[in-house]
Write a protein that holds these residues in place. Structure first.
Motif, PDB file in Angstrom:
ATOM      1  N   ARG A  89     128.426 -20.097  -1.336  1.00 37.77           N
ATOM      2  CA  ARG A  89     127.285 -20.205  -0.426  1.00 37.77           C
ATOM      3  C   ARG A  89     126.059 -20.748  -1.160  1.00 37.77           C
ATOM      4  O   ARG A  89     125.254 -21.489  -0.591  1.00 37.77           O
ATOM      5  CB  ARG A  89     126.976 -18.839   0.179  1.00 37.77           C
ATOM      6  N   ALA A  90     125.890 -20.382  -2.415  1.00 31.78           N
ATOM      7  CA  ALA A  90     124.774 -20.897  -3.201  1.00 31.78           C
ATOM      8  C   ALA A  90     124.877 -22.408  -3.349  1.00 31.78           C
ATOM      9  O   ALA A  90     123.878 -23.126  -3.223  1.00 31.78           O
ATOM     10  CB  ALA A  90     124.749 -20.222  -4.570  1.00 31.78           C
ATOM     11  N   GLN A  91     126.093 -22.898  -3.617  1.00 25.86           N
ATOM     12  CA  GLN A  91     126.277 -24.330  -3.769  1.00 25.86           C
ATOM     13  C   GLN A  91     125.988 -25.065  -2.462  1.00 25.86           C
ATOM     14  O   GLN A  91     125.391 -26.154  -2.453  1.00 25.86           O
ATOM     15  CB  GLN A  91     127.705 -24.630  -4.246  1.00 25.86           C
ATOM     16  N   GLU A  92     126.409 -24.483  -1.351  1.00 21.90           N
ATOM     17  CA  GLU A  92     126.141 -25.091  -0.035  1.00 21.90           C
ATOM     18  C   GLU A  92     124.639 -25.181   0.221  1.00 21.90           C
ATOM     19  O   GLU A  92     124.146 -26.192   0.734  1.00 21.90           O
ATOM     20  CB  GLU A  92     126.819 -24.276   1.063  1.00 21.90           C
ATOM     21  N   LEU A  93     123.907 -24.136  -0.136  1.00 25.96           N
ATOM     22  CA  LEU A  93     122.462 -24.142   0.084  1.00 25.96           C
ATOM     23  C   LEU A  93     121.782 -25.180  -0.803  1.00 25.96           C
ATOM     24  O   LEU A  93     120.903 -25.929  -0.346  1.00 25.96           O
ATOM     25  CB  LEU A  93     121.881 -22.757  -0.175  1.00 25.96           C
ATOM     26  N   LEU A  94     122.176 -25.260  -2.052  1.00 25.23           N
ATOM     27  CA  LEU A  94     121.572 -26.236  -2.951  1.00 25.23           C
ATOM     28  C   LEU A  94     121.808 -27.666  -2.462  1.00 25.23           C
ATOM     29  O   LEU A  94     120.933 -28.531  -2.588  1.00 25.23           O
ATOM     30  CB  LEU A  94     122.143 -26.062  -4.361  1.00 25.23           C
ATOM     31  N   GLU A 128     117.584 -32.330   2.226  1.00 29.41           N
ATOM     32  CA  GLU A 128     117.341 -32.465   3.664  1.00 29.41           C
ATOM     33  C   GLU A 128     116.290 -31.471   4.143  1.00 29.41           C
ATOM     34  O   GLU A 128     115.454 -31.793   5.004  1.00 29.41           O
ATOM     35  CB  GLU A 128     118.645 -32.249   4.429  1.00 29.41           C
ATOM     36  N   LEU A 129     116.286 -30.272   3.596  1.00 26.55           N
ATOM     37  CA  LEU A 129     115.304 -29.271   3.988  1.00 26.55           C
ATOM     38  C   LEU A 129     113.903 -29.669   3.525  1.00 26.55           C
ATOM     39  O   LEU A 129     112.910 -29.354   4.181  1.00 26.55           O
ATOM     40  CB  LEU A 129     115.678 -27.906   3.414  1.00 26.55           C
ATOM     41  N   LEU A 138     114.073 -22.845   5.057  1.00 25.03           N
ATOM     42  CA  LEU A 138     115.396 -22.228   4.951  1.00 25.03           C
ATOM     43  C   LEU A 138     115.933 -21.801   6.314  1.00 25.03           C
ATOM     44  O   LEU A 138     117.157 -21.649   6.480  1.00 25.03           O
ATOM     45  CB  LEU A 138     115.350 -21.016   4.026  1.00 25.03           C
ATOM     46  N   LEU A 139     115.042 -21.612   7.278  1.00 17.57           N
ATOM     47  CA  LEU A 139     115.492 -21.221   8.610  1.00 17.57           C
ATOM     48  C   LEU A 139     116.333 -22.320   9.264  1.00 17.57           C
ATOM     49  O   LEU A 139     117.038 -22.064  10.240  1.00 17.57           O
ATOM     50  CB  LEU A 139     114.290 -20.885   9.493  1.00 17.57           C
ATOM     51  N   HIS A 140     116.228 -23.541   8.732  1.00 17.19           N
ATOM     52  CA  HIS A 140     117.009 -24.652   9.258  1.00 17.19           C
ATOM     53  C   HIS A 140     118.276 -24.899   8.445  1.00 17.19           C
ATOM     54  O   HIS A 140     119.037 -25.825   8.751  1.00 17.19           O
ATOM     55  CB  HIS A 140     116.156 -25.924   9.283  1.00 17.19           C
ATOM     56  N   ALA A 141     118.513 -24.087   7.433  1.00 19.03           N
ATOM     57  CA  ALA A 141     119.743 -24.201   6.654  1.00 19.03           C
ATOM     58  C   ALA A 141     120.880 -23.526   7.412  1.00 19.03           C
ATOM     59  O   ALA A 141     120.675 -22.562   8.167  1.00 19.03           O
ATOM     60  CB  ALA A 141     119.559 -23.555   5.285  1.00 19.03           C
ATOM     61  N   PHE A 174     121.475 -19.370   7.934  1.00 19.84           N
ATOM     62  CA  PHE A 174     120.300 -18.573   7.581  1.00 19.84           C
ATOM     63  C   PHE A 174     119.436 -18.322   8.809  1.00 19.84           C
ATOM     64  O   PHE A 174     119.092 -19.242   9.551  1.00 19.84           O
ATOM     65  CB  PHE A 174     119.452 -19.287   6.522  1.00 19.84           C
ATOM     66  N   GLY A 175     119.098 -17.065   9.001  1.00 19.12           N
ATOM     67  CA  GLY A 175     118.113 -16.670   9.983  1.00 19.12           C
ATOM     68  C   GLY A 175     116.996 -15.928   9.278  1.00 19.12           C
ATOM     69  O   GLY A 175     116.984 -15.822   8.040  1.00 19.12           O
ATOM     70  N   PRO A 176     116.049 -15.377  10.034  1.00 22.57           N
ATOM     71  CA  PRO A 176     114.936 -14.663   9.396  1.00 22.57           C
ATOM     72  C   PRO A 176     115.379 -13.545   8.457  1.00 22.57           C
ATOM     73  O   PRO A 176     114.826 -13.393   7.354  1.00 22.57           O
ATOM     74  CB  PRO A 176     114.147 -14.114  10.591  1.00 22.57           C
ATOM     75  N   SER A 177     116.389 -12.764   8.855  1.00 26.33           N
ATOM     76  CA  SER A 177     116.816 -11.650   7.996  1.00 26.33           C
ATOM     77  C   SER A 177     117.415 -12.168   6.697  1.00 26.33           C
ATOM     78  O   SER A 177     117.186 -11.590   5.620  1.00 26.33           O
ATOM     79  CB  SER A 177     117.826 -10.770   8.735  1.00 26.33           C
ATOM     80  N   GLY A 178     118.178 -13.261   6.770  1.00 31.64           N
ATOM     81  CA  GLY A 178     118.762 -13.823   5.558  1.00 31.64           C
ATOM     82  C   GLY A 178     117.710 -14.384   4.623  1.00 31.64           C
ATOM     83  O   GLY A 178     117.805 -14.232   3.397  1.00 31.64           O
ATOM     84  N   VAL A 179     116.689 -15.028   5.176  1.00 29.32           N
ATOM     85  CA  VAL A 179     115.610 -15.571   4.355  1.00 29.32           C
ATOM     86  C   VAL A 179     114.834 -14.441   3.686  1.00 29.32           C
ATOM     87  O   VAL A 179     114.510 -14.500   2.490  1.00 29.32           O
ATOM     88  CB  VAL A 179     114.679 -16.459   5.208  1.00 29.32           C
ATOM     89  N   GLN A 180     114.560 -13.393   4.464  1.00 27.29           N
ATOM     90  CA  GLN A 180     113.819 -12.272   3.884  1.00 27.29           C
ATOM     91  C   GLN A 180     114.624 -11.569   2.797  1.00 27.29           C
ATOM     92  O   GLN A 180     114.074 -11.156   1.763  1.00 27.29           O
ATOM     93  CB  GLN A 180     113.444 -11.292   4.992  1.00 27.29           C
TER      94      GLN A 180
END
Length: 608
Positions: free
Chosen positions: A169-174, A179-180, A126-129, A132-138
């Protein structure tokens, strides 16, 4: 030498004997190295957890380096631990050796258990999405309790992801999840071959052992950075295709299966690298190896030749009216197209087809053509072993000479040699030459090219040396015009014999500095200054494309190891691979010369 023999990690007689012994140990312990791969996976997961936690730098890199070192170690961790040799593994110091010992004693690592609980490594992609950075992943982990991408996808299906991130944002991540899951990863050529060799060893098991298996793809073509994964081509053994594919997918360093059909499997290893295993029938192995070696542009040219003959090239063979007419060996396929066998390093559609049709393919350099190594360091500067140990190791490889090229005085970070220490080195070289004759140590230097292009030692000192190589080790961010003039001043100096690692890059770590290399090549070739083709796995500089530019300009190269230990001599095959990609023949490389010929070339006054 067989026409279809390729480079890979080929070694000289001395190193080859070591490899035979190591392979015997690997075969002996093939089924007992599971702990190596489990510990490698645990170290990689620790590194991923540290990424999720937002940590960067040395600690993270240390775990990744140790993971690779543990994975490729030829002996079981249990044996290394019992013999007190865990710290012999590349990247393993006291702290990581203690973690390995803890695992061997208890079956787990408390550090790993704690970190993966707090910062799940399965979320590291997720850090490559985007966004998203570490705080967002956590924060996402805290909101959803998700520990991997599958859980994120499930949260998207049941609506929890939209509640946590918002619908858009959820749709963008999905949309990014495929690719991830399957990132395109690059790694240095030596690491690619180490991974391939590890897999070959693990598959070399009674019952499922393949009848034949070879490395293909970019690694076989000796591309200095392998992008996208490692390719293997095999003929199944007695147990059949399905058993071999099953064994590949069940290896302890395989994290998941990406895709499988009846004749191939794509798997992703614990470190994120994709490996593809393709199976072929014995009668079609050559065609499959050719097809999966590539490059795509080379295969396109072969297909054009096939079209002109009403033939069709496939991974199963060269066909005429649906009937296979050539497939067993690569040479058979090339011959049917009126071509000689073309070495894999040349298969880039850069003139090799025309040269083959015209009978003008080069007789490419091989490891065995080298008479010596012209870039070696000792513990007087930043090497790890004595000059005597380095010289004995070079002699054992069958070399007639080596150049001592410890750093010059301005590179204080490596304890570069002052003029006084250089004279001490001269006396040591003389004593060792008396003892090791007929092997000869050439007194040389890896001399710093200073910011303005001046040299780090005065001319009278340089004139007293057997060999002068020059390097840029500082001020990498100079403007192109300044860097070009800086290097031009060095390569046109009459006492400079070779420009080392000419672009100054570190693969995957530091980009090349800005320099007008075509202009430098033209000037150096005219002045008689050679270019190093470095076998340092982190450099491989010059690469094949630039080495060919030197050749075409009438210049010459060296192929040297930049050895900082006796083990580094074994990397020379990497430099040979780049030289072959550059169409270099032995006559283009200085250290294929005999000692007398080399001395004559370097300085006519030094003839003996």
């Amino acid at each position: 030498m067989s026409a279809e023999r390729t480079i890979g990690p080929r070694l000289t007689r001395h190193a080859a004997a070591r490899r035979v012994r190591a392979r015997a140990r690997r075969n002996m312990h093939a089924n007992s190295r599971a702990s190596n791969l489990i510990v490698a996976r645990l170290f990689e997961e620790i590194a991923q957890s540290l990424e999720v936690a937002g940590q960067q730098g040395h600690r993270l890199r240390a775990y990744r380096r140790a993971a690779r070192g543990v994975a490729v170690a030829p002996e079981p961790l249990e044996q290394l631990s019992a013999e007190g040799r865990l710290r012999e593994i590349d990247g393993v110091g006291p702290a990581l050796a203690a973690l390995i010992a803890e695992f061997l004693d208890t079956g787990s690592m408390r550090t790993h258990d704690r970190l993966v609980q707090e910062h799940p490594p399965g979320l590291a992609p997720l850090l490559h999405a985007r966004g998203f950075g570490p705080s967002g992943v956590q924060a996402l982990h805290a909101a959803l309790g998700a520990t991997d991408l599958d859980a994120i996808e499930q949260a998207g299906l049941d609506g929890r992801l939209a509640k946590a991130l918002g619908p858009r944002r959820a749709q963008e991540l999905l949309a990014q999840l495929p690719e991830l899951r399957n990132p395109i990863r690059s790694l240095r050529l030596k690491s690619a071959w180490q991974t391939a060799q590890l897999l070959l060893d693990l598959l070399d098991e009674p019952g499922v052992r393949p009848r034949r298996i070879e490395v293909a793809g970019q690694a076989r073509r000796m591309v200095e950075t392998v992008v996208g994964g490692v390719d293997l081509v095999a003929v199944a053994g007695e147990a059949g295709a399905s058993a071999l594919l099953d064994r590949m997918e069940a290896l302890p360093n395989v994290a998941r299966v990406v895709l499988r059909d009846t004749h191939s499997t794509r798997v992703r290893l614990h470190d994120g690298l994709e490996v593809r295993l393709y199976l072929a029938e014995p009668c079609a192995f050559g065609a499959a190896l050719l097809w999966h070696t590539g490059s795509a542009s080379h295969l396109d040219r072969l297909q054009a030749l096939a079209d002109a003959r009403d033939l069709r090239l496939t991974q199963d063979g060269l066909r005429a009216d649906g009937r296979v007419i050539a497939a067993a060996t690569e040479g058979d396929v090339y011959q049917a197209l009126d071509l000689p066998w073309i070495p894999p390093e040349l298969r880039e559609d850069t003139g090799e087809i025309e040269a083959g049709l015209g009978g003008a393919l080069p007789r490419l350099i091989q490891v065995e053509d080298l008479r010596g190594d012209l870039h070696c360091h000792t513990d007087w500067t930043d090497g790890t072993e004595s000059l005597e140990a380095m010289a004995i190791a070079a002699r054992a490889r069958g070399y007639a000479y080596m150049a001592l090229t410890d750093h010059s005085r301005s590179l204080t970070i490596t304890n570069g040699l002052s003029l006084e220490r250089l004279e001490e080195a001269r006396l040591l070289v003389q004593r060792l030459n008396d003892r090791l004759a007929p092997f000869v140590i050439l007194l040389g230097t890896e001399m710093d090219i200073l910011q303005d292009g001046s040299l780090d030692y005065p001319d009278e000192t340089l004139a007293s040396l057997d060999y002068v190589s020059a390097s840029v080790h500082s001020r990498f961010k100079q403007a192109q015009a300044e860097m070009t003039e800086r290097i031009l001043r060095a390569v046109t100096h009459p006492l400079v014999h070779t420009l080392n690692h000419p672009h100054g890059r570190l693969l995957g770590a530091r980009p090349a500095y800005a320099v007008d290399m075509p202009r430098v090549i033209e000037a150096a070739a005219a002045a008689g200054c050679a270019f190093e083709v470095s076998a340092d796995p982190a450099r491989m500089d010059l690469d094949g494309g630039w080495a060919r530019r030197v050749r075409d300009a009438g210049g010459r190269c060296t192929v040297s190891s930049d050895a900082h230990s006796t083990l580094d001599f074994d990397n020379i095959w990497l430099g040979i691979g780049s030289a072959r990609r550059g169409w270099l023949e032995p006559r283009h490389v200085l250290n294929t010369l005999s000692l007398d010929e080399l001395r004559s070339h370097l300085n006519p006054r030094l003839r003996r």
